[in-house]
Design a protein around this motif. Structure first.
Motif, mmCIF file in Angstrom:
data_model
loop_
_atom_site.group_PDB
_atom_site.id
_atom_site.type_symbol
_atom_site.label_atom_id
_atom_site.label_comp_id
_atom_site.label_asym_id
_atom_site.label_seq_id
_atom_site.Cartn_x
_atom_site.Cartn_y
_atom_site.Cartn_z
ATOM 1 N N ARG A 115 -12.220 1.810 -3.052
ATOM 2 C CA ARG A 115 -11.336 1.540 -1.919
ATOM 3 C C ARG A 115 -10.837 0.096 -1.935
ATOM 4 N NH1 ARG A 115 -9.803 4.270 2.352
ATOM 5 N NH2 ARG A 115 -9.119 3.179 4.231
ATOM 6 N N ASN A 116 -11.673 -0.821 -2.396
ATOM 7 C CA ASN A 116 -11.266 -2.221 -2.456
ATOM 8 C C ASN A 116 -10.225 -2.490 -3.546
ATOM 9 O OD1 ASN A 116 -12.967 -3.011 -0.344
ATOM 10 N ND2 ASN A 116 -14.698 -3.345 -1.730
ATOM 11 N N ASN A 117 -10.002 -1.504 -4.409
ATOM 12 C CA ASN A 117 -9.043 -1.676 -5.501
ATOM 13 C C ASN A 117 -7.689 -1.019 -5.216
ATOM 14 O OD1 ASN A 117 -10.959 -3.060 -7.001
ATOM 15 N ND2 ASN A 117 -11.567 -1.264 -8.199
ATOM 16 N N LEU A 118 -7.496 -0.472 -4.012
ATOM 17 C CA LEU A 118 -6.264 0.264 -3.729
ATOM 18 C C LEU A 118 -5.020 -0.620 -3.832
ATOM 19 C CD1 LEU A 118 -7.257 2.632 -0.765
ATOM 20 C CD2 LEU A 118 -6.738 3.251 -3.131
ATOM 21 N N TYR A 119 -5.136 -1.857 -3.387
ATOM 22 C CA TYR A 119 -3.989 -2.763 -3.457
ATOM 23 C C TYR A 119 -3.611 -3.054 -4.910
ATOM 24 C CZ TYR A 119 -1.555 -7.285 -3.307
ATOM 25 O OH TYR A 119 -0.674 -8.328 -3.508
ATOM 26 N N LEU A 120 -4.599 -3.349 -5.738
ATOM 27 C CA LEU A 120 -4.333 -3.607 -7.154
ATOM 28 C C LEU A 120 -3.785 -2.349 -7.830
ATOM 29 C CD1 LEU A 120 -4.462 -5.476 -9.588
ATOM 30 C CD2 LEU A 120 -6.851 -4.792 -9.915
ATOM 31 N N PHE A 173 3.598 -1.108 11.561
ATOM 32 C CA PHE A 173 2.423 -1.646 12.243
ATOM 33 C C PHE A 173 2.596 -3.147 12.501
ATOM 34 C CE2 PHE A 173 -0.789 1.659 10.471
ATOM 35 C CZ PHE A 173 -0.458 2.530 11.493
ATOM 36 N N ARG A 174 1.934 -3.633 13.551
ATOM 37 C CA ARG A 174 1.900 -5.061 13.836
ATOM 38 C C ARG A 174 0.777 -5.718 13.043
ATOM 39 N NH1 ARG A 174 1.775 -2.915 18.826
ATOM 40 N NH2 ARG A 174 -0.349 -3.650 19.135
ATOM 41 N N THR A 175 0.959 -7.003 12.773
ATOM 42 C CA THR A 175 -0.090 -7.784 12.124
ATOM 43 C C THR A 175 0.160 -9.256 12.406
ATOM 44 O OG1 THR A 175 -1.278 -8.133 10.039
ATOM 45 C CG2 THR A 175 1.138 -7.978 9.924
ATOM 46 N N THR A 176 -0.512 -10.141 11.690
ATOM 47 C CA THR A 176 -0.399 -11.568 11.966
ATOM 48 C C THR A 176 0.926 -12.154 11.521
ATOM 49 O OG1 THR A 176 -1.547 -11.991 9.877
ATOM 50 C CG2 THR A 176 -2.878 -11.964 11.894
ATOM 51 N N TYR A 177 1.612 -11.548 10.559
ATOM 52 C CA TYR A 177 2.924 -12.067 10.170
ATOM 53 C C TYR A 177 4.018 -11.277 10.887
ATOM 54 C CZ TYR A 177 2.289 -8.427 6.554
ATOM 55 O OH TYR A 177 2.028 -7.261 5.883
ATOM 56 N N PRO A 178 5.165 -11.921 11.179
ATOM 57 C CA PRO A 178 6.139 -11.405 12.152
ATOM 58 C C PRO A 178 6.685 -10.015 11.877
ATOM 59 C CG PRO A 178 6.639 -13.683 11.618
ATOM 60 C CD PRO A 178 5.576 -13.250 10.660
ATOM 61 N N GLN A 179 7.037 -9.724 10.637
ATOM 62 C CA GLN A 179 7.742 -8.479 10.357
ATOM 63 C C GLN A 179 6.852 -7.255 10.455
ATOM 64 O OE1 GLN A 179 11.142 -8.044 7.444
ATOM 65 N NE2 GLN A 179 9.491 -7.233 6.185
ATOM 66 N N GLY A 180 5.541 -7.433 10.303
ATOM 67 C CA GLY A 180 4.661 -6.293 10.270
ATOM 68 C C GLY A 180 4.705 -5.611 8.917
ATOM 69 N N TYR A 181 4.132 -4.400 8.851
ATOM 70 C CA TYR A 181 4.088 -3.673 7.584
ATOM 71 C C TYR A 181 4.116 -2.174 7.863
ATOM 72 C CZ TYR A 181 -0.895 -2.910 8.614
ATOM 73 O OH TYR A 181 -2.071 -2.540 9.201
ATOM 74 N N MET A 182 4.336 -1.403 6.824
ATOM 75 C CA MET A 182 4.427 0.044 6.962
ATOM 76 C C MET A 182 3.107 0.713 6.596
ATOM 77 S SD MET A 182 7.484 0.242 8.041
ATOM 78 C CE MET A 182 9.066 -0.614 7.975
ATOM 79 N N SER A 183 2.694 1.671 7.412
ATOM 80 C CA SER A 183 1.452 2.401 7.183
ATOM 81 C C SER A 183 1.448 3.075 5.814
ATOM 82 C CB SER A 183 1.274 3.463 8.266
ATOM 83 O OG SER A 183 0.323 4.444 7.886
ATOM 84 N N ILE A 211 -3.295 -11.759 -5.194
ATOM 85 C CA ILE A 211 -4.146 -10.612 -5.530
ATOM 86 C C ILE A 211 -5.467 -10.764 -4.775
ATOM 87 C CG2 ILE A 211 -5.423 -9.463 -7.364
ATOM 88 C CD1 ILE A 211 -3.234 -10.231 -9.294
ATOM 89 N N ASN A 212 -5.851 -9.742 -4.019
ATOM 90 C CA ASN A 212 -7.098 -9.747 -3.260
ATOM 91 C C ASN A 212 -7.551 -8.306 -3.057
ATOM 92 O OD1 ASN A 212 -5.518 -8.760 -1.024
ATOM 93 N ND2 ASN A 212 -4.886 -10.882 -0.634
ATOM 94 N N ASN A 213 -8.563 -8.100 -2.264
ATOM 95 C CA ASN A 213 -9.057 -6.744 -2.017
ATOM 96 C C ASN A 213 -8.798 -6.295 -0.581
ATOM 97 O OD1 ASN A 213 -10.873 -8.356 -0.674
ATOM 98 N ND2 ASN A 213 -12.708 -7.574 -1.713
ATOM 99 N N LEU A 214 -7.754 -6.853 0.042
ATOM 100 C CA LEU A 214 -7.378 -6.439 1.389
ATOM 101 C C LEU A 214 -6.633 -5.106 1.332
ATOM 102 C CD1 LEU A 214 -6.283 -9.888 2.878
ATOM 103 C CD2 LEU A 214 -8.502 -8.733 3.068
ATOM 104 N N SER A 215 -6.271 -4.564 2.501
ATOM 105 C CA SER A 215 -5.664 -3.234 2.557
ATOM 106 C C SER A 215 -4.332 -3.205 1.807
ATOM 107 C CB SER A 215 -5.462 -2.801 4.009
ATOM 108 O OG SER A 215 -4.588 -3.682 4.679
ATOM 109 N N GLU A 216 -4.116 -2.114 1.104
ATOM 110 C CA GLU A 216 -2.936 -1.966 0.242
ATOM 111 C C GLU A 216 -1.626 -2.079 0.996
ATOM 112 O OE1 GLU A 216 0.147 0.982 -0.056
ATOM 113 O OE2 GLU A 216 -1.833 1.749 0.468
ATOM 114 N N ASP A 217 -1.507 -1.344 2.118
ATOM 115 C CA ASP A 217 -0.220 -1.314 2.815
ATOM 116 C C ASP A 217 0.116 -2.674 3.444
ATOM 117 O OD1 ASP A 217 -2.286 -1.072 4.647
ATOM 118 O OD2 ASP A 217 -1.579 0.821 5.512
ATOM 119 N N ARG A 218 -0.888 -3.336 4.011
ATOM 120 C CA ARG A 218 -0.651 -4.640 4.629
ATOM 121 C C ARG A 218 -0.236 -5.668 3.590
ATOM 122 N NH1 ARG A 218 -2.642 -9.549 5.731
ATOM 123 N NH2 ARG A 218 -2.434 -10.379 7.854
#
Length: 340
Positions: A115-120, A173-183, A211-218
């Motif tokens: 799961r931690n590799n989904l973004y990569l 979705f909302r997040t810390t950066y202004p534009q947000g992101y898509m689920s 490159i990190n192990n944060l959520s892929e969509d965000r």
């Protein structure tokens, strides 16, 4: 003398013929330029296309490549069901996995399943699609293997927009950066230019796209924002969401919406959650793929004709620029405003 008479006679004959010719032109212009042409156009005007005809036309007009994230243990279950149902309506279907399967169309992107590799894993998928297909398709859809997508409604949404514009759509979705992101679960779709910017600029800049192990969509949303890709509004005319990060049952009247979804959704939820032009549903169980397929594409209410749709007009460059400007500035200063 005879030569002068002959020239005079020839001149009179040619003059008469030219006069007749110009009168003919005026007559035909008057006739075909008004009544006759109008009648022919009226007679030749085709009837409003059926939904099936419109779907076939849009299939070639708005070309979508579908990337479906999966894993080897789901190849014989979810992958087969996606391929047999909504996936066959993609212009190109690619399953992103850690094990190659030529029969199913699954590729190994060389990232271990975790799961931690989904973004990569998603980055590798986007690199692969860019290198092999960027000029062959207009839009690039990412979905999970437990997502069902109504491709006709997706193309209907995308049709007015130029794929060379830098934008993408999904459930915002909302997040810390202004534009947000898509689920990621609801699926998101990016234009050709958005895919190009990701690969040429974002993936080659650790500040724009670390490159990190944060959520892929965000993280993909963060990278897209940093290279100027605008998050579009995919809601319908009533403000209802068309990409759903939940299953279909959450569209039912009076069904309680989960707290986490309310807290994350960028726009204030509409009173009714179910859009009649819905595009995607998440958390689809194995047996539900065939159920969606039957209900959407085979079952018809007796006596109710198929609705006749006309395509929305394509946006000209100025209209598109104004739309992108509006989207890029809406709620940019305070995306949580509707909660206050």
């Amino acid at each position: 003398m005879y030569r002068n008479v002959l020239c005079l006679a020839l001149g009179l004959i040619i003059g008469i013929r030219l006069t007749d010719f110009f009168e003919y032109l005026q007559l035909t212009e008057t006739y075909f330029g008004s009544t006759a042409i109008t009648q022919l156009e009226d007679e030749a005007t085709p009837q409003q296309p059926t939904e099936e005809e419109l779907a076939r036309w849009l299939y070639n007009e708005t070309r979508v490549l579908c990337m479906v994230l999966t894993m080897p243990k789901n190849h014989q279950s979810r992958v087969k069901r996606v391929k047999a149902t909504w996936g066959r309506r993609c212009n190109k279907l690619v399953f992103i996995s850690s094990q190659e399967d030529n029969e199913l169309g699954a590729i190994d992107v060389g990232v271990p399943e975790d799961r931690n590799n989904l973004y990569l894993k998603m980055r590798k998928a986007l690199e692969y699609v860019y290198q092999n297909f960027v000029e062959d398709y207009d839009w690039f859809l990412k979905a999970d293997d437990d997502t069902f997508v109504i491709m006709e409604n997706l193309r209907f949404l995308l049709y007015p927009y130029d794929p060379e514009a830098a934008l993408y759509f999904g459930h915002r979705f909302r997040t810390t950066y202004p534009q947000g992101y898509m689920s990621g679960g609801a699926g998101y779709v990016m234009s050709r230019d958005a895919l190009r910017r990701l690969n040429l600029f974002a993936f080659n800049n650790s500040q724009f796209c670390p490159i990190n192990n944060l959520s892929e969509d965000r993280q993909i949303g963060f990278c897209l924002q940093n290279v100027g890709v605008v998050a579009g509004d995919s809601r319908d005319e009533e403000g209802r969401e068309r990409f759903l990060p939940m299953s279909l049952k959450f569209m039912l009247p009076k069904f309680p919406t989960t707290n986490w979804l309310i807290k994350l959704t960028f726009y204030e939820p509409a009173n009714e959650t179910g859009s009649t032009s819905g595009i995607s549903f998440h958390y689809v169980k194995n047996h539900e793929f065939e159920m969606y397929e039957f209900l959407l594409y085979r079952l018809r209410v007796f006596g109710t004709p198929l609705s006749q749709r006309s395509l929305p007009p394509r946006l000209d460059p100025k209209q598109l620029q104004n739309q992108l400007y509006h989207w890029s500035h809406e709620n940019s200063t305070n995306p949580n405003a509707w909660l206050n």
